[in-house]
Design an enzyme around this catalytic site. Structure first.
Site, PDB file in Angstrom:
ATOM      1  N   CYS A 196       2.298  30.656  69.874  1.00  0.00           N
ATOM      2  CA  CYS A 196       3.014  30.051  68.749  1.00  0.00           C
ATOM      3  C   CYS A 196       3.475  28.622  69.004  1.00  0.00           C
ATOM      4  O   CYS A 196       3.329  27.755  68.137  1.00  0.00           O
ATOM      5  CB  CYS A 196       4.187  30.932  68.319  1.00  0.00           C
ATOM      6  N   HIS A 255       9.999  32.686  68.357  1.00  0.00           N
ATOM      7  CA  HIS A 255       8.800  32.296  67.611  1.00  0.00           C
ATOM      8  C   HIS A 255       8.991  30.849  67.177  1.00  0.00           C
ATOM      9  O   HIS A 255      10.115  30.416  66.866  1.00  0.00           O
ATOM     10  CB  HIS A 255       8.575  33.207  66.412  1.00  0.00           C
ATOM     11  N   ASP A 278       3.770  27.612  59.272  1.00  0.00           N
ATOM     12  CA  ASP A 278       3.546  28.374  60.498  1.00  0.00           C
ATOM     13  C   ASP A 278       2.048  28.538  60.722  1.00  0.00           C
ATOM     14  O   ASP A 278       1.376  29.280  60.010  1.00  0.00           O
ATOM     15  CB  ASP A 278       4.228  29.739  60.377  1.00  0.00           C
TER      16      ASP A 278
END
Length: 637
Positions: A196, A255, A278
């Site tokens: 991530c 995250h 994202d």
């Protein structure tokens, strides 16, 4: 009738314009201008001179700046700054990971434009794609999908398997430039591997290069709700070990995603500003692996029906957590927690190396009436959307939680904790800092809060976790029997030896300790857990002398082996925008137990101003010992 003008030469005044538009670090040989700002060009005519009053020149332009930030310090940070920090670790141990964004490095702008042309949108309809690039909403979705490789020839291949033999462990990267240049040099073959923070960092580089203000955000205890019911289900066995579940709901230890600043004329007024994007491939959006832009304001207010992917973004910061005990093929609810998900949402401060907490931008204070009202509003909007068939083809997320014999859950008040029923409090406490290579000493504190005698049986376990919440096999277990007189408090000492955990440790260096308890007079179970992040000593970087453009600079790097055993295959990596032309790799070989070493390198800075050196040390035992040093480079004489 006067003869028409014929252009002989056009001088774009690239050097002068680029300085005014703060793009001179990209190039001074070709014109690169920013939206909403004037620039000058000179036209030379070959047949005659320009005659004011008789001749006219018409330019066709389209104006407007949907990504304009009024604050100059914000523009400097979120567009111009080419280095920063990405926060990792856990909510109890937040550490900054230095990163070289490098958006002004050689060829990066061409690679970013190539990325747009490799998108599925461009491949299907080039003219429409180019016409829509003036929309930051459209462009950000295209870039978001292209950072991962799930649908296309995107930049990065994700890997959470702990097996990286055919690529680079995500923890080893220290910058975006090497990744983007490798993608370009290999004919747009996806780079192995990313997780991530790597996806978010590379997207930050691309968006800043394209002039869209962007920052990197870390959310600790981040929810991944796979079925859209705003509940993260976690399953435990009777030893307290967390289990993988078929739904794949997880709470990521942390995250990382991006926020991009833009107007949202496609949404009701008031939803412009910072937008969540994202690039980590978790769920699809309109058939592609991308997420956002979702308005941060919409997330805070529970407006989960607004585009794009606001429901998913809301669940990452504000889902509820449900714990289940699995035994004999049955599931028993242990506890519903409304405050676990979404903590210490962090980004780098403006023109500072400090951490900025932006949690209040995403959610009202945990446990407050407003926060519960927003959660219930979001849930009702999702139910209304499902009943109207607005998500045809998706399974009903509310059907995935079957009715339980222990009663329905309340949306506006948390369920009664088992500890309230049993009237016993359990808590883990570390006795020493959790340093890598050392034994872990801790105690389980048990407190009887009732006027009755308590007889407890506690199953304890420890297992490694990946940062996305995925559990690995347990490597330590224990059983404790504790008797407590009314209002008595006792501690149960525990020790996990380095020899017990060393071979089971993941790259993320996360250990989850759990205790599942029961009291003889009550059917209720009580669960407590704690995530421990093992720490390393960092790399120390010393700059020997003042730094000047085009003058030799000596850099000393000091590092050590923190373990009581030798480590092999040690490689030191250094980079820094404006300081090194390319990433530096130094083969160290073997480091003896607890051995401290140093190396000295020389470089010639080629850009002035505030710069940063990023360093990483990897070995066969650890992958991401980090260090950084800020350097101011003077122009000199």
């Amino acid at each position: 009738m006067a003869q028409g003008l014929e252009v002989a030469l056009t001088d774009l005044q690239s050097s002068r314009n680029n300085v005014r538009h703060h793009t001179e670090e990209i190039s001074v040989d070709r014109l690169i201008v920013r939206r909403g700002q004037a620039f000058s060009i000179t036209l030379y005519f070959k047949n005659r001179g320009f005659q004011p009053g008789m001749d006219s020149i018409i330019f066709v332009t389209e104006t407007g700046d949907a990504v304009y930030l009024e604050s100059e310090p914000q523009r400097q940070e979120y567009v111009m700054n080419d280095y920063g920090f990405i926060y990792q670790g856990s909510k109890s141990w937040i550490r900054p990971c230095p990163w070289n964004y490098g958006q002004f490095e050689e060829n990066i702008i061409d690679i970013c434009l190539e990325l747009l042309e490799k998108s599925l949108n461009f491949q299907v309809d080039p003219s429409t794609d180019c016409a829509l690039r003036g929309s930051p909403v459209y462009t950000s979705r295209v870039v978001c999908a292209m950072i991962n490789s799930n649908d296309d020839s995107g930049v990065l291949n994700g890997n959470w398997s702990e097996n990286y033999v055919d690529g680079v462990n995500p923890a080893e990267w220290t910058g975006s430039v090497a990744i983007l240049k490798q993608w370009h040099a290999t004919g747009c073959q996806s780079v192995r591997y990313g997780q991530c923070w790597v996806f978010a960092a590379v997207m930050c580089t691309v968006m800043r290069c394209l002039g869209i203000p962007t920052r990197v955000i870390t959310n600790f205890d981040s929810g991944h709700d796979t079925d859209g019911n705003l509940i993260i289900d976690e399953y435990y066995d009777n030893t307290g070990r967390i289990l993988e579940n078929m739904k794949k709901d997880t709470v990521w230890n942390f995250h990382v995603w991006n926020e991009c600043w833009m107007a949202r004329r496609d949404l009701p007024p008031g939803h412009g500003g910072w937008q969540v994007l994202d690039a980590t491939p978790q769920e699809t959006s309109n058939g592609l692996y991308c997420c956002g832009p979702a308005s941060v304001k919409a997330i805070k207010e529970g407006e989960v029906d607004l585009n794009y992917d606001t429901r998913f973004a809301f669940s990452m910061v504000n889902a509820d957590c449900m714990s289940w005990l699995v035994y004999g093929g049955k599931e028993q609810k242990i506890h519903q927690d409304t405050a676990t998900v979404g903590n210490f949402i962090s980004t780098k401060s403006i023109q500072s190396d400090e951490r900025d907490d932006v949690t209040e931008s995403y959610k009202y204070e945990e446990g407050s009436l407003q926060e519960r009202q927003v959660f219930q509003k979001a849930l009702q909007k999702l139910k209304a959307g499902r009943s109207q068939g607005s998500h045809q083809g998706d399974s009903n997320p509310f059907s995935s939680v079957p009715p339980r014999q222990d009663g329905s859950r309340s949306l506006d008040t948390p369920s009664l904790r088992p500890s309230d029923v049993i009237q016993v409090s359990l808590k883990f406490e570390l006795l020493d800092p959790p340093n890598m290579g050392q034994d872990i000493n801790f105690v389980l504190l048990a407190v009887n809060m009732s006027p009755q005698f308590k007889d407890l049986k506690l199953n304890l376990s420890a297992q490694s976790l990946l940062h996305d919440g995925s559990p690995l096999a347990p490597f330590w277990q224990d059983v404790a029997y504790i008797t407590l007189f009314p209002e008595e408090e006792k501690t149960y000492p525990c020790k996990i030896l380095y020899s017990q955990y060393s071979q089971y440790l993941s790259t993320d260096k996360l250990i989850r300790i759990s205790a599942l308890g029961e009291e003889k007079s009550s059917p209720e179970k009580i669960l407590v857990n704690k995530i421990i992040t093992l720490t390393f000593p960092g790399i120390v970087i010393n700059v020997l002398g003042a730094a000047f453009v085009n003058q030799p600079l000596t850099v000393q790097v000091v590092f050590s082996n923190p373990l009581s055993e030798p480590v092999e295959d040690c490689v030191l990596t250094l980079e820094g925008g404006g300081l090194f032309r390319k990433q530096q790799r130094v083969l160290i070989g073997v480091l003896r137990p607890h051995h401290k070493a140093s190396i000295t390198l020389k470089t010639i800075p080629f850009k002035s101003g505030q710069r940063q050196i990023q360093a990483n040390l990897r070995s066969n035992k650890f992958k991401d010992i980090k260090g950084y040093r800020n350097v101011y480079v003077d122009i000199g004489v």
